[in-house]
Design a protein around this motif. Structure first.
Motif, PDB file in Angstrom:
ATOM      1  N   VAL A  43      32.214  12.059 -65.145  1.00 20.97           N
ATOM      2  CA  VAL A  43      31.258  11.870 -64.084  1.00 20.97           C
ATOM      3  C   VAL A  43      32.040  10.745 -63.067  1.00 20.97           C
ATOM      4  O   VAL A  43      32.546   9.635 -63.296  1.00 20.97           O
ATOM      5  N   GLY A  44      32.368  11.469 -61.878  1.00 19.43           N
ATOM      6  CA  GLY A  44      32.751  10.716 -60.972  1.00 19.43           C
ATOM      7  C   GLY A  44      31.944   9.439 -60.152  1.00 19.43           C
ATOM      8  O   GLY A  44      30.659   9.616 -60.438  1.00 19.43           O
ATOM      9  N   PRO A  45      32.389   8.636 -59.220  1.00 19.48           N
ATOM     10  CA  PRO A  45      31.512   7.616 -58.892  1.00 19.48           C
ATOM     11  C   PRO A  45      30.453   8.494 -57.673  1.00 19.48           C
ATOM     12  O   PRO A  45      30.556   9.324 -57.239  1.00 19.48           O
ATOM     13  N   ALA A  46      29.257   7.838 -57.799  1.00 18.50           N
ATOM     14  CA  ALA A  46      28.312   8.531 -57.035  1.00 18.50           C
ATOM     15  C   ALA A  46      28.389   8.520 -55.546  1.00 18.50           C
ATOM     16  O   ALA A  46      28.652   7.195 -55.142  1.00 18.50           O
ATOM     17  N   ALA A  47      28.360   9.281 -54.996  1.00 14.41           N
ATOM     18  CA  ALA A  47      28.706   9.328 -53.406  1.00 14.41           C
ATOM     19  C   ALA A  47      27.340   8.727 -52.680  1.00 14.41           C
ATOM     20  O   ALA A  47      26.190   9.110 -53.165  1.00 14.41           O
ATOM     21  N   PRO A  48      27.413   7.867 -51.700  1.00 15.17           N
ATOM     22  CA  PRO A  48      26.386   7.212 -51.249  1.00 15.17           C
ATOM     23  C   PRO A  48      25.604   8.436 -50.377  1.00 15.17           C
ATOM     24  O   PRO A  48      25.956   9.310 -49.710  1.00 15.17           O
ATOM     25  N   SER A  49      24.365   8.414 -50.670  1.00 14.55           N
ATOM     26  CA  SER A  49      23.325   9.341 -50.258  1.00 14.55           C
ATOM     27  C   SER A  49      23.169   9.096 -48.730  1.00 14.55           C
ATOM     28  O   SER A  49      22.736   7.899 -48.570  1.00 14.55           O
ATOM     29  N   GLU A  50      22.625  10.091 -47.859  1.00 11.83           N
ATOM     30  CA  GLU A  50      22.267   9.554 -46.535  1.00 11.83           C
ATOM     31  C   GLU A  50      20.621   9.356 -46.442  1.00 11.83           C
ATOM     32  O   GLU A  50      20.215  10.018 -47.316  1.00 11.83           O
ATOM     33  N   PRO A  51      20.426   8.300 -45.841  1.00 12.85           N
ATOM     34  CA  PRO A  51      19.055   7.970 -45.840  1.00 12.85           C
ATOM     35  C   PRO A  51      18.301   9.025 -45.100  1.00 12.85           C
ATOM     36  O   PRO A  51      18.645   9.757 -44.014  1.00 12.85           O
ATOM     37  N   ALA A  52      16.966   9.307 -45.604  1.00 15.51           N
ATOM     38  CA  ALA A  52      16.203  10.448 -45.126  1.00 15.51           C
ATOM     39  C   ALA A  52      15.616   9.917 -43.768  1.00 15.51           C
ATOM     40  O   ALA A  52      15.426   9.061 -43.289  1.00 15.51           O
ATOM     41  N   SER A  53      15.454  10.885 -42.785  1.00 16.24           N
ATOM     42  CA  SER A  53      15.110  10.825 -41.355  1.00 16.24           C
ATOM     43  C   SER A  53      14.039  11.859 -41.369  1.00 16.24           C
ATOM     44  O   SER A  53      14.029  12.913 -41.833  1.00 16.24           O
ATOM     45  N   MET A  54      13.256  11.686 -39.916  1.00 19.31           N
ATOM     46  CA  MET A  54      12.342  12.635 -39.386  1.00 19.31           C
ATOM     47  C   MET A  54      12.163  12.529 -38.018  1.00 19.31           C
ATOM     48  O   MET A  54      12.203  11.262 -37.481  1.00 19.31           O
ATOM     49  N   ALA A  55      12.549  13.455 -37.269  1.00 10.53           N
ATOM     50  CA  ALA A  55      12.339  13.670 -36.028  1.00 10.53           C
ATOM     51  C   ALA A  55      10.869  13.402 -35.433  1.00 10.53           C
ATOM     52  O   ALA A  55       9.949  13.701 -36.179  1.00 10.53           O
ATOM     53  N   ALA A  56      10.890  12.789 -34.206  1.00  8.88           N
ATOM     54  CA  ALA A  56       9.420  12.651 -33.699  1.00  8.88           C
ATOM     55  C   ALA A  56       8.797  14.193 -33.519  1.00  8.88           C
ATOM     56  O   ALA A  56       9.527  15.101 -33.062  1.00  8.88           O
ATOM     57  N   PRO A  57       7.464  14.202 -33.653  1.00  8.01           N
ATOM     58  CA  PRO A  57       6.666  15.449 -33.502  1.00  8.01           C
ATOM     59  C   PRO A  57       6.553  15.658 -31.875  1.00  8.01           C
ATOM     60  O   PRO A  57       6.629  14.826 -31.123  1.00  8.01           O
ATOM     61  N   PRO A  58       6.422  16.738 -31.522  1.00  8.68           N
ATOM     62  CA  PRO A  58       6.142  17.278 -30.358  1.00  8.68           C
ATOM     63  C   PRO A  58       4.819  16.671 -29.653  1.00  8.68           C
ATOM     64  O   PRO A  58       3.801  16.505 -30.406  1.00  8.68           O
ATOM     65  N   ALA A  59       5.020  16.106 -28.429  1.00 10.78           N
ATOM     66  CA  ALA A  59       3.810  15.675 -27.841  1.00 10.78           C
ATOM     67  C   ALA A  59       2.795  16.700 -27.652  1.00 10.78           C
ATOM     68  O   ALA A  59       2.920  17.958 -27.575  1.00 10.78           O
ATOM     69  N   PRO A  60       1.343  16.387 -27.465  1.00  6.47           N
ATOM     70  CA  PRO A  60       0.424  17.531 -27.099  1.00  6.47           C
ATOM     71  C   PRO A  60       0.515  17.994 -25.942  1.00  6.47           C
ATOM     72  O   PRO A  60       1.251  17.576 -24.917  1.00  6.47           O
ATOM     73  N   THR A  61       0.527  19.634 -25.966  1.00  8.52           N
ATOM     74  CA  THR A  61       0.381  20.285 -24.765  1.00  8.52           C
ATOM     75  C   THR A  61      -0.853  19.967 -24.053  1.00  8.52           C
ATOM     76  O   THR A  61      -2.015  19.340 -24.255  1.00  8.52           O
ATOM     77  N   ALA A  62      -0.608  20.736 -22.569  1.00  9.64           N
ATOM     78  CA  ALA A  62      -1.855  20.596 -21.665  1.00  9.64           C
ATOM     79  C   ALA A  62      -2.955  21.189 -22.391  1.00  9.64           C
ATOM     80  O   ALA A  62      -4.224  20.992 -22.224  1.00  9.64           O
ATOM     81  N   GLU A  63      -2.846  22.437 -22.930  1.00 13.82           N
ATOM     82  CA  GLU A  63      -4.005  22.958 -23.434  1.00 13.82           C
ATOM     83  C   GLU A  63      -4.721  22.167 -24.656  1.00 13.82           C
ATOM     84  O   GLU A  63      -5.769  22.106 -24.926  1.00 13.82           O
ATOM     85  N   GLU A  64      -3.990  21.593 -25.394  1.00 14.47           N
ATOM     86  CA  GLU A  64      -4.448  20.674 -26.526  1.00 14.47           C
ATOM     87  C   GLU A  64      -5.141  19.357 -25.818  1.00 14.47           C
ATOM     88  O   GLU A  64      -6.071  19.052 -26.238  1.00 14.47           O
ATOM     89  N   TRP A  65      -4.593  18.773 -24.892  1.00 12.94           N
ATOM     90  CA  TRP A  65      -5.457  17.754 -24.198  1.00 12.94           C
ATOM     91  C   TRP A  65      -6.476  18.269 -23.320  1.00 12.94           C
ATOM     92  O   TRP A  65      -7.773  17.491 -23.427  1.00 12.94           O
ATOM     93  N   ALA A  66      -6.575  19.801 -23.023  1.00 12.82           N
ATOM     94  CA  ALA A  66      -7.843  20.089 -22.359  1.00 12.82           C
ATOM     95  C   ALA A  66      -8.936  20.398 -23.445  1.00 12.82           C
ATOM     96  O   ALA A  66      -9.981  20.092 -23.180  1.00 12.82           O
ATOM     97  N   PHE A  67      -8.429  20.917 -24.340  1.00 14.25           N
ATOM     98  CA  PHE A  67      -9.433  20.837 -25.594  1.00 14.25           C
ATOM     99  C   PHE A  67     -10.194  19.523 -26.221  1.00 14.25           C
ATOM    100  O   PHE A  67     -11.434  19.355 -26.334  1.00 14.25           O
ATOM    101  N   ALA A  68      -9.275  18.648 -26.204  1.00 15.49           N
ATOM    102  CA  ALA A  68      -9.511  17.164 -26.625  1.00 15.49           C
ATOM    103  C   ALA A  68     -10.315  16.406 -25.739  1.00 15.49           C
ATOM    104  O   ALA A  68     -11.392  15.820 -26.179  1.00 15.49           O
ATOM    105  N   SER A  69     -10.375  16.692 -24.459  1.00 11.29           N
ATOM    106  CA  SER A  69     -11.286  16.083 -23.395  1.00 11.29           C
ATOM    107  C   SER A  69     -12.767  16.687 -23.431  1.00 11.29           C
ATOM    108  O   SER A  69     -13.462  16.245 -22.592  1.00 11.29           O
ATOM    109  N   THR A  70     -12.813  17.928 -23.934  1.00 13.46           N
ATOM    110  CA  THR A  70     -14.139  18.584 -24.109  1.00 13.46           C
ATOM    111  C   THR A  70     -14.909  18.581 -25.584  1.00 13.46           C
ATOM    112  O   THR A  70     -15.951  18.923 -25.589  1.00 13.46           O
ATOM    113  N   TYR A  71     -13.991  18.147 -26.427  1.00 14.39           N
ATOM    114  CA  TYR A  71     -14.819  18.055 -28.021  1.00 14.39           C
ATOM    115  C   TYR A  71     -15.429  16.784 -28.166  1.00 14.39           C
ATOM    116  O   TYR A  71     -14.782  15.929 -28.407  1.00 14.39           O
ATOM    117  N   LYS A  72     -16.705  16.790 -28.348  1.00 13.08           N
ATOM    118  CA  LYS A  72     -17.533  15.570 -28.609  1.00 13.08           C
ATOM    119  C   LYS A  72     -17.620  15.447 -30.052  1.00 13.08           C
ATOM    120  O   LYS A  72     -18.274  14.229 -30.351  1.00 13.08           O
TER     121      LYS A  72
END
Length: 297
Positions: free
Chosen positions: A96-125
């Motif tokens: 068994v050779g030396p363990a290779a350093p693993s890259e840290p996990a990462s996550m990209a930023a989620p997409p921002a809400p669309t105009a349609e999603e904001w329109a629904f959010a502004s009317t849902y009570k």
């Protein structure tokens, strides 16, 4: 003519013989009885018997004699003792050779809400403007950028107050596990564009947790149960302050919605997406500690 029985000859002789025999037998019995009684009277009295007492003494068996212990004295040889020769150990390479350093996990930023999603959010009570609260949190997280596993990851929980016109009225930090996450979240809130007006036309106050982690399982909410009344808040029926009279508090039964109102409410519910169902399942698995998102940590 009458017949005459001849007389038995010697009838008197038989009577005399029987009487003589009887007297002779009585005389013999009398003589034997007298002799026996006289012998009993002339017998000297025997001394009384002495009582004999026998004592039994039970003794334990004698212990067996143990065998003599063998002599463990070692006989030292007169010949000098030499140390054994060392055994050469072959060199074996590590498979068994030396363990290779693993890259840290990462996550990209989620997409921002669309105009349609904001329109629904502004009317849902329903449920304290549920859609508006989700769109606000998604907008903040999308502006925080990519997260990398390390000391900067963490969560921060805010208490948010939004004015009826959509402007930010107040932002308080309830708790935070990362100073970097709190700083990035506040920067995102300060640079966000103006939001739509609140659905109810009144100030919208809510609490929101922003998860800045590569293992976050955030996703769109489910709306299918928003027409049902909220379950009653749990209260301990056995709570007692130790001073007042002990009264067991009974929980209020859940309210039953009006059938017509429930039917009208169900018509305005949006259709839940597969992403919302998957996000809900992932949150439950993470909550109970057996989610697949924890395997790579």
């Amino acid at each position: 003519m009458a017949l005459r029985t001849p007389a038995v000859p010697y009838a008197g002789v038989r009577s005399v013989v029987g009487l003589t025999t009887s007297l002779a037998l009585h005389a013999v019995v009398f003589m034997l009885a007298s002799t026996h009684l006289g012998a009993l009277k002339d017998r000297p009295d025997l001394p009384p018997r002495e009582r004999t007492i026998t004592l039994l003494v039970l003794q334990p068996p004698e212990p067996e004699k143990s065998a003599p212990e063998p002599d463990h004295t070692t006989v030292v040889a007169d010949a000098p003792a030499f140390p054994p020769a060392p055994i050469p150990v072959p060199e074996v390479g590590s498979p068994v050779g030396p363990a290779a350093p693993s890259e840290p996990a990462s996550m990209a930023a989620p997409p921002a809400p669309t105009a349609e999603e904001w329109a629904f959010a502004s009317t849902y009570k329903l449920k304290n403007s549920k859609g508006y609260r989700y769109a606000w949190g998604q907008q903040v997280r999308s502006m925080m950028g990519t997260v990398v596993e390390g000391p900067d990851q963490g969560m921060v929980r805010f208490r948010v107050e939004i004015a009826p016109d959509g402007s930010l009225a107040r932002l308080d930090t309830l708790w935070s596990t990362s100073a970097a996450a709190e700083r990035l979240a506040r920067q995102a809130v300060g640079s966000m564009p103006r939001w739509p007006p609140t659905p109810t036309g009144r100030p919208l106050i809510f609490e929101k947790t922003i998860s800045f982690s590569p293992f976050a399982s955030d996703g769109p909410p489910l709306y299918k149960d928003d027409c049902l009344p909220d379950p009653p808040v749990f209260t301990n029926p056995f709570a007692w302050d130790g001073k007042s009279a002990r009264v067991q508090v009974q929980a209020d039964p859940p309210e039953k919605p009006d059938p017509q109102t429930l039917e009208d409410c169900l018509k305005q519910l949006p259709r839940d997406s597969i992403e919302a169902e998957s996000a809900r399942d992932q949150r439950l698995m993470d909550q109970w500690g057996w989610g697949s998102s924890k395997l790579g940590r």
